[in-house]
Design an enzyme around this catalytic site. Structure first.
Site, short mmCIF file in Angstrom:
data_model
loop_
_atom_site.label_atom_id
_atom_site.label_comp_id
_atom_site.label_asym_id
_atom_site.label_seq_id
_atom_site.Cartn_x
_atom_site.Cartn_y
_atom_site.Cartn_z
N THR A 25 -14.03 -39.10 -2.06
CA THR A 25 -15.14 -38.52 -2.79
C THR A 25 -14.60 -37.52 -3.80
O THR A 25 -13.51 -36.98 -3.65
CB THR A 25 -16.13 -37.81 -1.85
N HIS A 29 -19.59 -30.72 -2.92
CA HIS A 29 -20.50 -30.30 -1.84
C HIS A 29 -20.13 -31.00 -0.54
O HIS A 29 -20.03 -30.39 0.53
CB HIS A 29 -21.95 -30.60 -2.21
N LYS A 30 -19.91 -32.32 -0.63
CA LYS A 30 -19.55 -33.09 0.56
C LYS A 30 -18.17 -32.69 1.08
O LYS A 30 -17.95 -32.57 2.29
CB LYS A 30 -19.57 -34.59 0.24
N ASP A 86 -20.58 -43.55 3.72
CA ASP A 86 -21.76 -43.91 2.96
C ASP A 86 -22.95 -43.47 3.78
O ASP A 86 -22.99 -43.69 5.01
CB ASP A 86 -21.81 -45.41 2.64
N THR A 87 -23.88 -42.81 3.13
CA THR A 87 -25.04 -42.25 3.81
C THR A 87 -26.31 -42.75 3.16
O THR A 87 -26.39 -42.83 1.94
CB THR A 87 -24.99 -40.71 3.77
N PHE A 166 -27.54 -30.79 -0.58
CA PHE A 166 -27.53 -31.69 -1.73
C PHE A 166 -28.33 -32.92 -1.36
O PHE A 166 -28.81 -33.06 -0.23
CB PHE A 166 -26.10 -32.06 -2.14
N GLY A 167 -28.48 -33.84 -2.31
CA GLY A 167 -29.21 -35.07 -2.03
C GLY A 167 -30.67 -34.82 -1.69
O GLY A 167 -31.37 -34.06 -2.37
N HIS A 194 -26.40 -35.70 10.52
CA HIS A 194 -25.87 -37.06 10.65
C HIS A 194 -24.39 -37.10 10.29
O HIS A 194 -23.59 -37.73 10.98
CB HIS A 194 -26.66 -37.99 9.73
#
Length: 211
Positions: A25, A29-30, A86-87, A166-167, A194
């Protein structure tokens, strides 16, 4: 191999004495969230850190398939052990949508605000707002793959709340809580998210299987 991480770059990143893994990535943020979860035992390198600047294809119709595509892409083209996630946000009333298209729900620009606006519009007037976040991680070490999964169930609000995360975090309230993910700090979110649940399985596997 196209990527090459220089020794001084590792030292500057504080990774000299750590087990190093590429996390596929460039989402800071991730990366920050996952480094917070794994702690000091493992040092995470981003795609930028290894010189990977191309868009890795995400053409599979499943979360599992896309995670595998990204992890194997890095391993094959750059030679680093790698994991990729992958989310998807899976909404019951929308038959599991946006799912694998969560990041591009409102278009290829991957605009989080636009994605949330579209989701709220699709759910306008719908009472059943149950949903779940699901993360799938593909770990590729020495050309072999192991997968891990984490889920959290919750509800989609009618409006956004919170500035963190985020997201879809500002519209998702996990079951048993009154705050959205975007109203939680990293520590609180990471206790139940998650991604945390999937990453914990990854870390446990690495501790017991990687020498």
């Amino acid at each position: 191999m196209r990527g090459h991480l220089k020794k001084y770059q590792m030292e500057e990143a504080g990774l000299k004495n750590q087990t190093k893994l590429v996390f596929a990535t460039n989402n800071r943020h991730k990366l920050r969230e996952l480094q917070h979860i794994v702690g000091s035992s493992f040092g995470l390198l981003s795609l930028e850190d290894i010189g990977c600047f191309e868009d890795i294809p995400e053409t599979d119709p499943t979360l599992e398939g896309n995670a595998s595509l990204k992890a194997f892409y890095v391993y094959t083209n750059y030679g680093y052990d790698c994991f990729a996630d992958d989310t998807g946000l899976e909404v019951k009333a929308l038959n599991g949508d946006p799912g694998v298209f969560s990041a591009r729900y409102a278009g290829n620009a991957k605009d989080a605000g636009a994605n949330m606006d579209k989701l709220l519009q699709e759910l306008n007037g719908i009472k059943d707002r149950k949903a779940r976040f699901r993360t799938v991680i593909s770990l590729v070490i020495g050309g072999k793959e192991v997968r891990f999964e984490g889920t959290v169930v919750g509800t989609i609000l009618e409006e956004k709340r919170g500035k963190e995360g985020f997201g879809y975090d500002p519209v998702f309230v996990p079951d048993g809580y009154s705050k959205t993910f975007a109203e939680m700090g990293l520590d609180e979110k990471n206790e139940i998210s998650h991604r945390y649940r999937a990453v914990q399985k990854l870390v446990n596997w690495l501790k017991h299987n990687r020498k």
